[in-house]
Design a protein around this motif. Structure first.
Motif, PDB file in Angstrom:
ATOM      1  N   VAL A  43       0.766  -1.078   0.011  1.00 41.04           N
ATOM      2  CA  VAL A  43      -0.157   0.029   0.015  1.00 41.04           C
ATOM      3  C   VAL A  43       1.029   1.396   0.038  1.00 41.04           C
ATOM      4  O   VAL A  43       0.481   2.235  -0.742  1.00 41.04           O
ATOM      5  N   PRO A  44       1.909   1.340   0.905  1.00 38.18           N
ATOM      6  CA  PRO A  44       2.807   2.693   0.717  1.00 38.18           C
ATOM      7  C   PRO A  44       3.429   2.807  -0.493  1.00 38.18           C
ATOM      8  O   PRO A  44       3.674   3.884  -1.076  1.00 38.18           O
ATOM      9  N   ILE A  45       3.894   1.828  -1.159  1.00 34.03           N
ATOM     10  CA  ILE A  45       4.335   1.629  -2.542  1.00 34.03           C
ATOM     11  C   ILE A  45       3.342   2.388  -3.354  1.00 34.03           C
ATOM     12  O   ILE A  45       3.667   3.368  -4.275  1.00 34.03           O
ATOM     13  N   LEU A  46       2.067   1.986  -3.683  1.00 32.09           N
ATOM     14  CA  LEU A  46       1.157   2.401  -4.332  1.00 32.09           C
ATOM     15  C   LEU A  46       0.960   3.701  -4.004  1.00 32.09           C
ATOM     16  O   LEU A  46       0.743   4.748  -5.044  1.00 32.09           O
ATOM     17  N   GLN A  47       0.787   4.214  -2.790  1.00 31.58           N
ATOM     18  CA  GLN A  47       0.504   5.554  -2.521  1.00 31.58           C
ATOM     19  C   GLN A  47       1.498   6.356  -2.925  1.00 31.58           C
ATOM     20  O   GLN A  47       1.233   7.615  -3.035  1.00 31.58           O
ATOM     21  N   PHE A  48       2.700   6.026  -2.823  1.00 34.54           N
ATOM     22  CA  PHE A  48       3.857   7.003  -3.098  1.00 34.54           C
ATOM     23  C   PHE A  48       3.662   7.137  -4.556  1.00 34.54           C
ATOM     24  O   PHE A  48       4.081   8.379  -4.917  1.00 34.54           O
ATOM     25  N   PHE A  49       3.421   6.475  -5.483  1.00 33.17           N
ATOM     26  CA  PHE A  49       3.305   6.639  -6.937  1.00 33.17           C
ATOM     27  C   PHE A  49       2.210   7.452  -7.288  1.00 33.17           C
ATOM     28  O   PHE A  49       2.217   8.432  -8.047  1.00 33.17           O
ATOM     29  N   CYS A  50       0.930   7.248  -6.434  1.00 30.32           N
ATOM     30  CA  CYS A  50       0.011   8.161  -6.682  1.00 30.32           C
ATOM     31  C   CYS A  50       0.348   9.629  -6.332  1.00 30.32           C
ATOM     32  O   CYS A  50      -0.187  10.590  -6.856  1.00 30.32           O
ATOM     33  N   ASP A  51       0.836   9.815  -5.070  1.00 31.73           N
ATOM     34  CA  ASP A  51       1.230  11.200  -4.643  1.00 31.73           C
ATOM     35  C   ASP A  51       2.186  11.706  -5.536  1.00 31.73           C
ATOM     36  O   ASP A  51       2.359  12.863  -5.663  1.00 31.73           O
ATOM     37  N   SER A  52       3.471  10.819  -6.316  1.00 30.36           N
ATOM     38  CA  SER A  52       4.121  11.406  -7.002  1.00 30.36           C
ATOM     39  C   SER A  52       3.413  12.133  -8.317  1.00 30.36           C
ATOM     40  O   SER A  52       3.825  13.111  -8.716  1.00 30.36           O
ATOM     41  N   PHE A  53       2.442  11.090  -8.972  1.00 35.79           N
ATOM     42  CA  PHE A  53       1.871  11.644  -9.936  1.00 35.79           C
ATOM     43  C   PHE A  53       1.116  12.801  -9.880  1.00 35.79           C
ATOM     44  O   PHE A  53       0.786  13.839 -10.711  1.00 35.79           O
ATOM     45  N   ALA A  54       0.350  12.951  -8.803  1.00 36.59           N
ATOM     46  CA  ALA A  54      -0.259  13.894  -8.288  1.00 36.59           C
ATOM     47  C   ALA A  54       0.418  15.495  -8.279  1.00 36.59           C
ATOM     48  O   ALA A  54       0.173  16.412  -8.482  1.00 36.59           O
ATOM     49  N   PHE A  55       1.630  15.326  -7.744  1.00 35.01           N
ATOM     50  CA  PHE A  55       2.556  16.327  -7.322  1.00 35.01           C
ATOM     51  C   PHE A  55       3.238  16.788  -8.868  1.00 35.01           C
ATOM     52  O   PHE A  55       3.068  17.846  -9.221  1.00 35.01           O
TER      53      PHE A  55
END
Length: 381
Positions: A43-55
């Motif tokens: 979950v943290p790995i997927l959340q990291f990618f979601c946050d990165s794309f949002a940034f």
């Protein structure tokens, strides 16, 4: 109207996205499905990618190209076809890049000025832009009165500020507005302000002095992309000119009502224009009295052609060649009023109404102006 926007990160992300998904995202999802004890890691790995794309989406890397002429689009298709089979790929690629630059320059640096009266239903919104986009100004944004519904019935619907005004600006390669005049507080003049500001960058907002203090205006401001520091309350007591615009009204601080409406005069290529929001007859007469030499080639009639505006003595002094009325089709208010049309007819002044003509575009020339009108079914020159 379609527009072309290109994000500088597109190529980089297109190259990186496939290996990232193949080697990290998909394995993390699979492991999370089949091995529940690995979920806290996946979950943290997927959340990291979601946050990165949002940034990355928030970075100012998008270039607004604009809507190119059909001739350029056909030319580009031909060149790209030839690139597949020609031995002179470098030459063709150079021609393609040069044509992109030329098209962008023609779109973003127009030789002619224009004044556009948008067809946004029962409301007002006018674009004024100088040659080469030296300055881009909007007067009002239009807007629609929304009735309160239960929360479960509310849904997000794009405003005409986004679908009509912003789309037109983007099609012309315009991603910002230098000045936004909000003539007064009525929703049909300012309702689209917040949604428009999320698509088009607004550098400065000018309102009738006193309106910047209103709770209703500050509520709109809070949900926009602008701040109170970008808002300036204006009256003739404070200033007489804002850039190319001569401020005619209001004369003092007010509360943003019709009688406090901003009235502006400006010239493009020696063609004189006047816009005055919903200013009433009394205000028009006082403007005329204070400016006895005031004239206008193109008059935007006050209050959508209502009988409360367009005073006969005011029109007589201005001596316009053309009147513009912004009103909705079959609107509940009966705009334009028969009394206003009679005033124009008596003084032999032709008029155009957005309810019939659609969007109205005027391109000032040294000896007059070119008029284009647009409606849902056809374009008339």
């Amino acid at each position: 109207m379609a527009d072309i926007q290109w994000n500088l990160l597109t190529v980089l992300l297109s190259i990186a996205i496939v290996p990232l998904f193949e080697r990290i995202v998909i394995p993390a999802v699979v492991l999370g499905v089949f091995f529940s004890w690995l979920v806290p890691i996946a979950v943290p790995i997927l959340q990291f990618f979601c946050d990165s794309f949002a940034f990355l989406a928030q970075l100012p890397t998008t270039i607004t190209f604009g809507k190119p002429p059909l001739l350029f689009i056909v030319f580009w298709l031909i060149i790209q076809f030839l690139l597949e089979y020609s031995k002179h790929a470098r030459w063709l690629l150079g021609i393609l890049i040069c044509s992109y630059v030329i098209a962008a320059a023609l779109i973003r640096l127009p030789f002619t000025a224009e004044v556009v009266y948008f067809d946004i239903g029962q409301g007002d919104c006018t674009l004024i832009r100088e040659p080469f986009n030296q300055s881009v100004t909007l007067v009002d944004t239009g807007g629609k009165v929304n009735f309160q519904h239960e929360q479960w019935r509310e849904r997000r619907v794009k405003t005409t500020g986004e679908t009509i005004v912003a789309n037109y600006l983007l099609s012309k390669g315009i991603s910002h507005v230098d000045n936004l005049f909000l003539t007064h507080q009525d929703t049909d003049h300012v309702g689209n302000f917040a949604s428009l500001s999320k698509v088009i960058d607004v550098h400065r907002i000018l309102v009738p002095q006193g309106m910047e203090q209103l709770a209703s205006f500050r509520k709109r401001l809070r949900v926009s992309n602008n701040t109170l520091q970008q808002v300036q309350g204006i009256s003739t007591k404070v200033t007489s000119r804002i850039g190319m615009f001569h401020l005619l009204h209001p004369f003092a601080s007010g509360t943003g009502k019709n009688e406090d409406s901003i009235a502006l005069s400006f010239s493009l290529q020696r063609i004189k224009f006047i816009i005055s929001g919903d200013l009433d007859k009394q205000g028009e007469v006082e403007v005329a009295q204070r400016n006895p030499k005031l004239r206008a080639d193109v008059l935007k009639t006050g209050h959508h052609g209502s009988k409360t505006a367009t005073a006969s003595v005011y029109v007589s002094q201005l001596q316009p060649q053309l009147a513009i009325i912004s009103a909705g089709v079959n609107n509940r208010y009966g705009h334009p009023n028969a009394a206003t049309l009679a005033t124009l007819a008596k003084q032999h002044i032709p008029f155009l109404n957005t309810a019939n003509a659609g969007m109205i575009k005027l391109m000032p020339q040294e000896k007059g102006f070119i008029i284009q009108t647009f409606n849902e079914n056809r374009k008339v020159k």
